[in-house]
Motif scaffolding. Sequence first.
Motif, PDB file in Angstrom:
ATOM      1  N   THR A 210       4.177 -19.173  -8.107  1.00  0.00           N
ATOM      2  CA  THR A 210       3.766 -18.834  -9.472  1.00  0.00           C
ATOM      3  C   THR A 210       2.394 -18.195  -9.538  1.00  0.00           C
ATOM      4  O   THR A 210       1.940 -17.836 -10.617  1.00  0.00           O
ATOM      5  CB  THR A 210       3.761 -20.104 -10.333  1.00  0.00           C
ATOM      6  N   GLY A 211       1.704 -18.082  -8.420  1.00  0.00           N
ATOM      7  CA  GLY A 211       0.387 -17.461  -8.419  1.00  0.00           C
ATOM      8  C   GLY A 211      -0.755 -18.426  -8.627  1.00  0.00           C
ATOM      9  O   GLY A 211      -1.882 -18.009  -8.899  1.00  0.00           O
ATOM     10  N   GLN A 212      -0.510 -19.724  -8.499  1.00  0.00           N
ATOM     11  CA  GLN A 212      -1.563 -20.717  -8.653  1.00  0.00           C
ATOM     12  C   GLN A 212      -2.095 -21.146  -7.291  1.00  0.00           C
ATOM     13  O   GLN A 212      -1.580 -20.753  -6.240  1.00  0.00           O
ATOM     14  CB  GLN A 212      -1.042 -21.929  -9.427  1.00  0.00           C
ATOM     15  N   LEU A 213      -3.134 -21.978  -7.340  1.00  0.00           N
ATOM     16  CA  LEU A 213      -3.762 -22.514  -6.135  1.00  0.00           C
ATOM     17  C   LEU A 213      -3.514 -24.013  -6.118  1.00  0.00           C
ATOM     18  O   LEU A 213      -4.009 -24.740  -6.992  1.00  0.00           O
ATOM     19  CB  LEU A 213      -5.259 -22.199  -6.143  1.00  0.00           C
ATOM     20  N   ASN A 214      -2.737 -24.474  -5.151  1.00  0.00           N
ATOM     21  CA  ASN A 214      -2.343 -25.883  -5.086  1.00  0.00           C
ATOM     22  C   ASN A 214      -2.977 -26.549  -3.869  1.00  0.00           C
ATOM     23  O   ASN A 214      -2.875 -26.038  -2.745  1.00  0.00           O
ATOM     24  CB  ASN A 214      -0.820 -26.014  -5.001  1.00  0.00           C
ATOM     25  N   LEU A 215      -3.628 -27.678  -4.091  1.00  0.00           N
ATOM     26  CA  LEU A 215      -4.280 -28.420  -3.014  1.00  0.00           C
ATOM     27  C   LEU A 215      -3.242 -29.134  -2.161  1.00  0.00           C
ATOM     28  O   LEU A 215      -2.336 -29.796  -2.672  1.00  0.00           O
ATOM     29  CB  LEU A 215      -5.262 -29.436  -3.604  1.00  0.00           C
ATOM     30  N   LEU A 216      -3.383 -28.991  -0.825  1.00  0.00           N
ATOM     31  CA  LEU A 216      -2.500 -29.686   0.113  1.00  0.00           C
ATOM     32  C   LEU A 216      -3.178 -30.880   0.766  1.00  0.00           C
ATOM     33  O   LEU A 216      -2.520 -31.869   1.074  1.00  0.00           O
ATOM     34  CB  LEU A 216      -2.021 -28.712   1.199  1.00  0.00           C
ATOM     35  N   GLY A 217      -4.485 -30.790   1.005  1.00  0.00           N
ATOM     36  CA  GLY A 217      -5.205 -31.889   1.642  1.00  0.00           C
ATOM     37  C   GLY A 217      -6.542 -31.415   2.178  1.00  0.00           C
ATOM     38  O   GLY A 217      -6.997 -30.299   1.888  1.00  0.00           O
ATOM     39  N   PHE A 218      -7.179 -32.268   2.992  1.00  0.00           N
ATOM     40  CA  PHE A 218      -8.501 -31.969   3.529  1.00  0.00           C
ATOM     41  C   PHE A 218      -8.488 -32.156   5.045  1.00  0.00           C
ATOM     42  O   PHE A 218      -7.750 -32.987   5.580  1.00  0.00           O
ATOM     43  CB  PHE A 218      -9.566 -32.881   2.906  1.00  0.00           C
ATOM     44  N   LYS A 219      -9.318 -31.370   5.720  1.00  0.00           N
ATOM     45  CA  LYS A 219      -9.437 -31.439   7.174  1.00  0.00           C
ATOM     46  C   LYS A 219     -10.913 -31.347   7.555  1.00  0.00           C
ATOM     47  O   LYS A 219     -11.725 -30.777   6.821  1.00  0.00           O
ATOM     48  CB  LYS A 219      -8.678 -30.282   7.830  1.00  0.00           C
ATOM     49  N   PRO A 220     -11.296 -31.888   8.739  1.00  0.00           N
ATOM     50  CA  PRO A 220     -12.685 -31.732   9.199  1.00  0.00           C
ATOM     51  C   PRO A 220     -13.009 -30.262   9.480  1.00  0.00           C
ATOM     52  O   PRO A 220     -12.145 -29.491   9.911  1.00  0.00           O
ATOM     53  CB  PRO A 220     -12.726 -32.570  10.485  1.00  0.00           C
ATOM     54  N   LEU A 221     -14.251 -29.889   9.253  1.00  0.00           N
ATOM     55  CA  LEU A 221     -14.664 -28.507   9.499  1.00  0.00           C
ATOM     56  C   LEU A 221     -14.539 -28.125  10.967  1.00  0.00           C
ATOM     57  O   LEU A 221     -14.386 -26.945  11.295  1.00  0.00           O
ATOM     58  CB  LEU A 221     -16.112 -28.312   9.034  1.00  0.00           C
ATOM     59  N   SER A 222     -14.590 -29.109  11.852  1.00  0.00           N
ATOM     60  CA  SER A 222     -14.491 -28.815  13.285  1.00  0.00           C
ATOM     61  C   SER A 222     -13.116 -28.284  13.677  1.00  0.00           C
ATOM     62  O   SER A 222     -12.971 -27.650  14.723  1.00  0.00           O
ATOM     63  CB  SER A 222     -14.804 -30.076  14.097  1.00  0.00           C
ATOM     64  N   SER A 223     -12.105 -28.517  12.853  1.00  0.00           N
ATOM     65  CA  SER A 223     -10.755 -28.051  13.181  1.00  0.00           C
ATOM     66  C   SER A 223     -10.493 -26.632  12.703  1.00  0.00           C
ATOM     67  O   SER A 223      -9.421 -26.085  12.960  1.00  0.00           O
ATOM     68  CB  SER A 223      -9.712 -28.989  12.559  1.00  0.00           C
ATOM     69  N   LEU A 224     -11.461 -26.013  12.036  1.00  0.00           N
ATOM     70  CA  LEU A 224     -11.297 -24.646  11.539  1.00  0.00           C
ATOM     71  C   LEU A 224     -11.827 -23.666  12.576  1.00  0.00           C
ATOM     72  O   LEU A 224     -13.003 -23.700  12.931  1.00  0.00           O
ATOM     73  CB  LEU A 224     -12.043 -24.474  10.214  1.00  0.00           C
TER      74      LEU A 224
END
Length: 486
Positions: A210-224
């Motif tokens: 639908t063009g929205q932004l849906n939150l899935l969860g959070f991860k540590p910055l080290s995994s990016l």
Amino acid sequence: MELCLILEKILCTMLSGQLRSAKTVDKRILLFTNDDDPFGSIKGAAKSDMIRMTLQRAKDAQDLGISIEILPLSCPDAVFKISQFYADLIGLEGDDLVDFMPEAGKKLEDMKSQLRKRMFTKRIVKRLKFTIVNGISIELNSYALVRHTEPGAVTWLDSVTNRPLKIERTFICADTGAVVEKPTRQFLPYKNQNITFSMEQLSEIKRISTGQLNLLGFKPLSSLRDYYNLKPSSFLYPSHEGTDSSMCIFIALHRSMIQLNRFAVAFSGSSSRPQLVALIAQEEVIQSGSQIEPPGMHMIYLPYSDDIRLVEERYSDTSGMVTKASSDQIKRAADLIKRVDLKDFSVCQFTNPALQRHYAVLQALALEEDDVPEMKDETLPDEEGLARPGVVRAVEEFKTSVYGENYDEENEHGIGKPTEASKKRKAMVEFATTECKQYDWGELADTGKLKDLTVVELKYYLTAHNLPVSGKKEAIISRILSHMGK
């Protein structure tokens, strides 16, 4: 005399209540001057009276909450003496008096930098509804921090009326030659038959989200990972049209993500390409009282598993082993890197040479100049720097460690046999060069007949001169004219 009148007028306005607005947060008087003694032309008792009156007006202004800042504009051959008069006006003494001129210079440069930044309006790319959980959502604005700058599009004009031409597209039946009046349909081959779609059906098939932004969860910055980036990121900030609760939700998430060193993983819906995104909180950075980086979130577009390419697969031999460099080759490469080090590098130091060339040609045509202004290409290698003995020695040592002492650069270009792609590319260049010689490009450009050629014919010139061949016909013609200096 004028300084005293200015202060008196501001005070009168303040006392009359015209500046007592709820929107007035900070009341300041900025004095830009290159005259360190504004009453130097007055002599005797009159000068003393004017100085006393001006200092009193300044004190009255400060008592009303109005701060006074002096920004001296020194002349190249003169030194601005702050102690002559203005030190008493703003109450400078001791170390503050010594440090004033350097600090004022930094403040003036910072104001100029801020002014240049404000010249580029921060336009909203799109508005997003960020759904955190069911029932909790906030409105966000998306901004583009980096965007490729393109030259202006070419507009075709009628040769008689000099008015812009209107482009129309008509579909003609390949069998009958008649103009197709009905809405067009598209097809895709599937098992020896063509499956037809209407434009509405095709749009509906491609519509996934639908063009929205849906939150899935959070991860540590080290995994990016650094390579988890498909295109320039967008910057997110709460919309001013949202409620106070939306701002509170955003601030709470923003500060918590910074404290916990985590980023948010979300799904950004789009009718063309829905993507996974990473939302990384950015703290506000303030230096010398000016905002360097605003608070908000960067939206980084993450790749799917289908988008990731393993580099090792391309550079491995038939046995599957990856080619590795020896310790000596690594050491020589490190020495070369240290020799060819760019000091204080910043992308802000480089301008797009193609864009600068385009505007230089445009300026010459508009002003009917005979010669095109010479543009400095800042992306060219530093020939003088690369010719230094230390750099030359490091290059030779690196080449010797990789190719050996008996390497003949003139007879051997690279390692291994040329690939099929390189052979095909070479054949295309040779064919384009041959075809390019059949046209008088200078005459075609002067008479405006380049538009009569097909795109394939125009690309002969681009390929023969090692120029990009992408873009529409107007962009290709503009690229040819820029290369020819027309």
